[in-house]
Write a protein that holds these residues in place. Structure first.
Motif, short mmCIF file in Angstrom:
data_model
loop_
_atom_site.label_atom_id
_atom_site.label_comp_id
_atom_site.label_asym_id
_atom_site.label_seq_id
_atom_site.Cartn_x
_atom_site.Cartn_y
_atom_site.Cartn_z
N ASN A 125 47.84 30.61 31.89
CA ASN A 125 48.27 31.92 31.38
C ASN A 125 47.47 32.42 30.17
O ASN A 125 47.91 33.33 29.47
CB ASN A 125 49.76 31.92 31.09
N ASN A 167 47.32 34.39 43.34
CA ASN A 167 48.55 34.77 42.65
C ASN A 167 48.38 34.73 41.14
O ASN A 167 49.10 34.03 40.42
CB ASN A 167 49.69 33.84 43.08
N TYR A 168 47.41 35.48 40.63
CA TYR A 168 47.18 35.55 39.19
C TYR A 168 47.57 36.93 38.68
O TYR A 168 47.79 37.87 39.46
CB TYR A 168 45.72 35.23 38.84
N CYS A 169 47.66 37.04 37.36
CA CYS A 169 48.08 38.30 36.73
C CYS A 169 46.85 39.15 36.40
O CYS A 169 45.83 38.62 35.95
CB CYS A 169 48.87 38.00 35.45
N GLY A 227 46.07 33.26 34.72
CA GLY A 227 46.75 32.43 35.68
C GLY A 227 46.40 30.98 35.48
O GLY A 227 45.96 30.57 34.40
#
Length: 229
Positions: A125, A167-169, A227
């Motif tokens: 993150n 599936n990362y931001c 992520g």
């Protein structure tokens, strides 16, 4: 997922058998019990369990939750790696036979921030890659191997190192407000197939009518990708 707590020099025994929750014994001489290292009950910790302090033949690496009691206990919520009699049983809790094992709290690689030679911090993150783009090229970036300009406001960023999955931001901004006050956005294209572990395609545009959005090259488009490292 809860934050993982660290404890200095915590090393205790356990005689737990099977694959269930560890019942913790006393501290090994020269080390601390969690109760003496200010590790609160309910804390999520990372741990290593071995069958010997001098010549281990079995090892389990994981994360779990400590709970105070008589004795204290440690769950085996996530098993990251394990080895038994020289054979890998990765991802599975070891089925311990009778005997004494040793449990110590320690950071594990998957959860430990790493500083690379470019002074960038790699951790869960924390932005793995970021870029500032103006429609003609990159103004500044980190973790970006290359870009592909598909036209006005439309660009693909390819990462130096791929994420484990898609599936990362993604956080994007653009520094432009159109003449009629429409706010410009810089965001992934609506087609989610354009978001991949190795690259992401972004579109800068503004909405001036119900008929759809208009692509635009803002003078300052920035994006961060966060992520798993």
């Amino acid at each position: 997922m809860a934050r993982t707590v660290l404890g200095d020099a915590v090393l205790v025994t356990t005689t737990t058998t099977g694959t269930g929750t560890y019942a913790l014994g006393s501290a090994v001489a020269g080390y601390f019990h969690p109760a003496d290292a200010n590790v609160a009950s309910g804390s999520r910790v990372s741990f290593v369990v071995v069958d010997s302090l001098t010549a281990p033949t079995a090892r389990e690496i994981g994360e779990g939750v400590l709970t105070t009691g008589s004795p204290w206990t440690l769950t085996r919520a996530t098993i990251r790696n394990s080895l038994f009699d020289g054979a890998s049983v990765s991802g599975s809790a070891l089925n311990w036979p009778a005997g004494t094992r040793y449990v110590f709290l320690t950071p594990i690689a998957a959860r430990t921030p790493q500083l690379d030679t470019d002074n960038a911090l790699h951790a869960v993150n924390v932005p793995k890659a970021w870029a500032v783009f103006n429609g003609s090229g990159l103004i500044a970036s980190h973790g970006i191997a290359s870009i592909t300009d598909h036209g006005v406001g439309d660009v693909t960023f390819t990462f130096d190192e791929a994420f484990p999955d898609a599936n990362y931001c993604i956080l994007g901004t653009a520094s432009l407000i159109s003449s009629d006050g429409a706010i410009t956005t810089f965001q992934p294209r609506s087609d989610t197939s354009q978001i991949a572990a190795s690259a992401c395609r972004m579109l800068c545009s503004y909405d001036v009518s119900a008929s759809g959005r208009t692509a635009v090259d803002a003078p300052y488009m920035s994006v961060s990708f966060l992520g798993e490292p």
